[in-house]
Design a protein around this motif. Sequence first.
Motif, short mmCIF file in Angstrom:
data_model
loop_
_atom_site.label_atom_id
_atom_site.label_comp_id
_atom_site.label_asym_id
_atom_site.label_seq_id
_atom_site.Cartn_x
_atom_site.Cartn_y
_atom_site.Cartn_z
N PRO A 294 1.02 -1.28 -0.12
CA PRO A 294 0.23 0.07 0.00
C PRO A 294 0.67 1.21 -0.06
O PRO A 294 2.13 1.06 0.23
N PRO A 295 0.09 2.35 -0.35
CA PRO A 295 1.06 3.55 -0.33
C PRO A 295 1.88 3.87 1.02
O PRO A 295 3.06 4.64 0.41
N GLU A 296 1.49 3.58 2.09
CA GLU A 296 2.33 3.98 3.25
C GLU A 296 3.51 3.02 3.32
O GLU A 296 4.64 3.61 4.05
N ALA A 297 3.53 1.97 2.52
CA ALA A 297 4.77 1.23 2.44
C ALA A 297 5.90 1.99 1.60
O ALA A 297 7.06 1.91 1.79
N ARG A 298 5.49 2.63 0.57
CA ARG A 298 6.09 3.45 -0.32
C ARG A 298 6.69 4.44 0.19
O ARG A 298 7.77 5.00 0.27
N THR A 299 5.82 5.23 1.15
CA THR A 299 6.20 6.41 1.98
C THR A 299 7.37 6.09 2.90
O THR A 299 8.29 6.81 2.81
N ARG A 300 7.37 4.99 3.33
CA ARG A 300 8.51 4.52 4.50
C ARG A 300 9.51 4.43 3.72
O ARG A 300 10.74 4.54 4.15
N LEU A 301 9.66 3.73 2.65
CA LEU A 301 10.62 3.17 2.07
C LEU A 301 11.40 4.44 1.34
O LEU A 301 12.71 4.90 1.57
N ALA A 302 10.50 5.65 1.02
CA ALA A 302 11.18 7.02 0.37
C ALA A 302 11.74 7.65 1.62
O ALA A 302 13.04 8.17 1.48
N ALA A 303 11.27 7.59 2.92
CA ALA A 303 11.92 8.23 4.02
C ALA A 303 13.28 7.47 4.49
O ALA A 303 14.03 8.28 4.79
#
Length: 315
Positions: A294-303
Motif C-alpha cells: 500500500p502507499p504507506e509502504a512506499r512512503t516509508r521506503l522513501a523516508a
Amino acid sequence: MRADRLVAALLFLQTRTRVTVAEVAAELEVSERTARRDLEALASAGIPVYAQRGRGGGWSLVGGARTDLTGLTSEEVRALFLLAGPAAASPELRTAVRKLIRALPAPLRSAAEAAAQANVHDGTDWAHTAVTADRSRLVVLQGAVVDGVQVRLGYAGPGKPESLRTVHPLGLASKAGADYLLADTERGLRTFRLSRVTSVEPTGEPVVRPAGFDLATAWRSLTARLEERMHAATVRALAEPASRAILERVLGGLLRITGTHADGRLEIEVDGPSVEVVAERLAGLGRRVEVVGPPEARTRLAALAEELAALYGRT
C-alpha cells in the motif's frame, strides 16, 4: 528419590541373572546398606525378589519375572531412542537412556543403542546465534512445574528493564531452539522466553491451574495469536526472478508468490506485524524488489532512502 531407586533397582535386576548387594550399590551409587534395604523393600512390596545366601549367592527375580518395559516392540524401541538420543540431551537424559538400554531384553539392546546415536537435535538456524537459558534457572522452573509451586520471576523483555512478578508455572515448551515457560499471571496466560529470565525464586505457594487446562492446547492457542500478529499487514511488490531464492530464505512463510507480471518480474505479497516493518525488511534488497502497495509502504521506503542518502551520500 527412594521410589526412583526402587524402580532403577528392579530394572537392574531384570538385566542380570543374579546380582550382589555390592553390584546394586555401585549401579545406584548408594551404600551397600541402602542397596540391601531397597532390595528388601521390593520383596516386601510383593515383587518376586529373593535372596540366595552363601557362596555364589545374590538377589534374583523369581522365574525371571520382568516389568512391562519388556513389552516394547522393536519398532517402539527404535522410535523411543531416536527421539531421546543423547547427542544434544541433558546429562540426566543421557543417564536415563543408558539405564533404559540396559533394562531392555538382549535382542533389542543393540538396536536401541544404535538408535540413540542416530540423531542430533539442533533447533537453531545458521543466521542466528543461539541464546540459551541459564541451566540452573531451567532446573528450578522444571521443578516448580512438576511440584506445582508458584515462582517469583525476574524477566527482561526486548528493550525493557527487568521486572519482578509472581507467576503460576504450568509447563515448558521448546520452539526453534528456544525454551519457553508457559505460566498463568494476573493478566492471563503468558509465555516467557527462558533466555530472558533473570531470576527464579519458588514462593512455596501452590500453583492454581485454570479449570480444564491442557498444556498442548494452551501452547497452540498462544502461538496462534503470535502468528496472527505476524500476519497483521501485507505489502505487495514486484521482484526480479533471480531474487526468488534469497526472498524465500529471508522471508520464509511470510512470502507468497502470486503470479508473474507482464515484464517478467514475480508478483509477491509479504506479511508482517505492520506495513512499516515489512517495508524496512524489503529495503535491504534494493532495486531487486519494487514495492507497489500500500502507499504507506512506499512512503516509508522513501523516508528510509532519504535517511540513508543523508548518511551515506556521495562526498
